[in-house]
Scaffold this active site. Sequence first.
Site, PDB file in Angstrom:
ATOM      1  CE1 TYR A  31      -5.137   1.838  -5.233  1.00 22.79           C
ATOM      2  CE2 TYR A  31      -3.680   3.756  -5.232  1.00 22.79           C
ATOM      3  CZ  TYR A  31      -3.948   2.454  -4.846  1.00 22.79           C
ATOM      4  OH  TYR A  31      -3.024   1.759  -4.090  1.00 22.79           O
TER       5      TYR A  31
ATOM      6  CB  CYS B  15      -0.905  -0.013   1.234  1.00 24.21           C
ATOM      7  SG  CYS B  15      -1.806   1.523   1.493  1.00 24.21           S
TER       8      CYS B  15
END
Length: 324
Positions: free
Chosen positions: A195, A63
């Site tokens: 994203y 992440c």
Amino acid sequence: MGQLIDGTWEAENLAALSSGGEFKRKESSYRSWITADGSAGPSGEAGFKAESGRYHLYVSYACPWAHRTLIFRQLKDLADHISVSVVHPDMLDKGWSFDSDFPGATGDDLLGKSHLHEVYTQADPTATTRVTVPVLWDKATGQIVSNESAEIIRMFNSAFNGLTGNTTDDYPEALRPRIDEINDRIYDTVNNGVYKSGFASSQKAYDKAVTALFGSLDWIEGILAKNRYLTGDTLTEADWRLFTTLIRFDKVYHTHFKCNRSRVLDFPNMWGYLKELYQVPGVAETVNFDHITRHYYYSHDHINPNRIVPITPDLDLMSPHGRG
């Protein structure tokens, strides 16, 4: 992927996070601060004093948001003061797990939980929240201090200075307006922009996001043609917030998220800049490409339904960076 509703885990496909074809990121729900004396920070509750051994960090190597906190833990000499657990790279129906059958995944060596959502319900059995990394946990009170990476790195930047003696400042007061300005654009169009491109469920949403993404990458390349770092000659949090996206770009985002107009390698100034940041002492050890590639290609089955983890380019990140 999923969330807690009144303390009960409910699985949810990542595709459900889009609205009108556009990916919408939810805000973090735990926003307290560690301060030098335990007084209240800009948000949340007071009482979280900077103390050695009191806090624990739950992260994923995959992440980029959690990666920020690992970098600042290294840069600010906090490794001996703040312990860490690393989740498994696969994020499946029950969210982040503490399975330890993948090299680098530690399990939950603090609370002994099997999944991250159980850490959240340990703090609040009736929690209604997204379950994300990083999580900054207070061992003394059994509470989550924060799950907002942008604020955790600012805590790490200054709250523990009296304990460590490390007074380097990645958010210097004189540069704060420029840092905030840069952060705002990079967050929206680059950090989150990859994203928004990859999770778009319509052509219109994808075109909008990917155009903004490469517009900002071109803008950054122009800055780095004149300046060593984003704000000039001083390395700041703005650079580290960008770094965690750039380090994943050629390995993952270029292919998996269809951000394939150009690679970081194709931007000469940005490529040298990325290598320089990677070579800062302590930073390379926070980068785990095995976790990064496994997580994205295996976990996002609505993008990659066969879960084939591809070969990725070899990046010579230790070659001379030429940035002075």
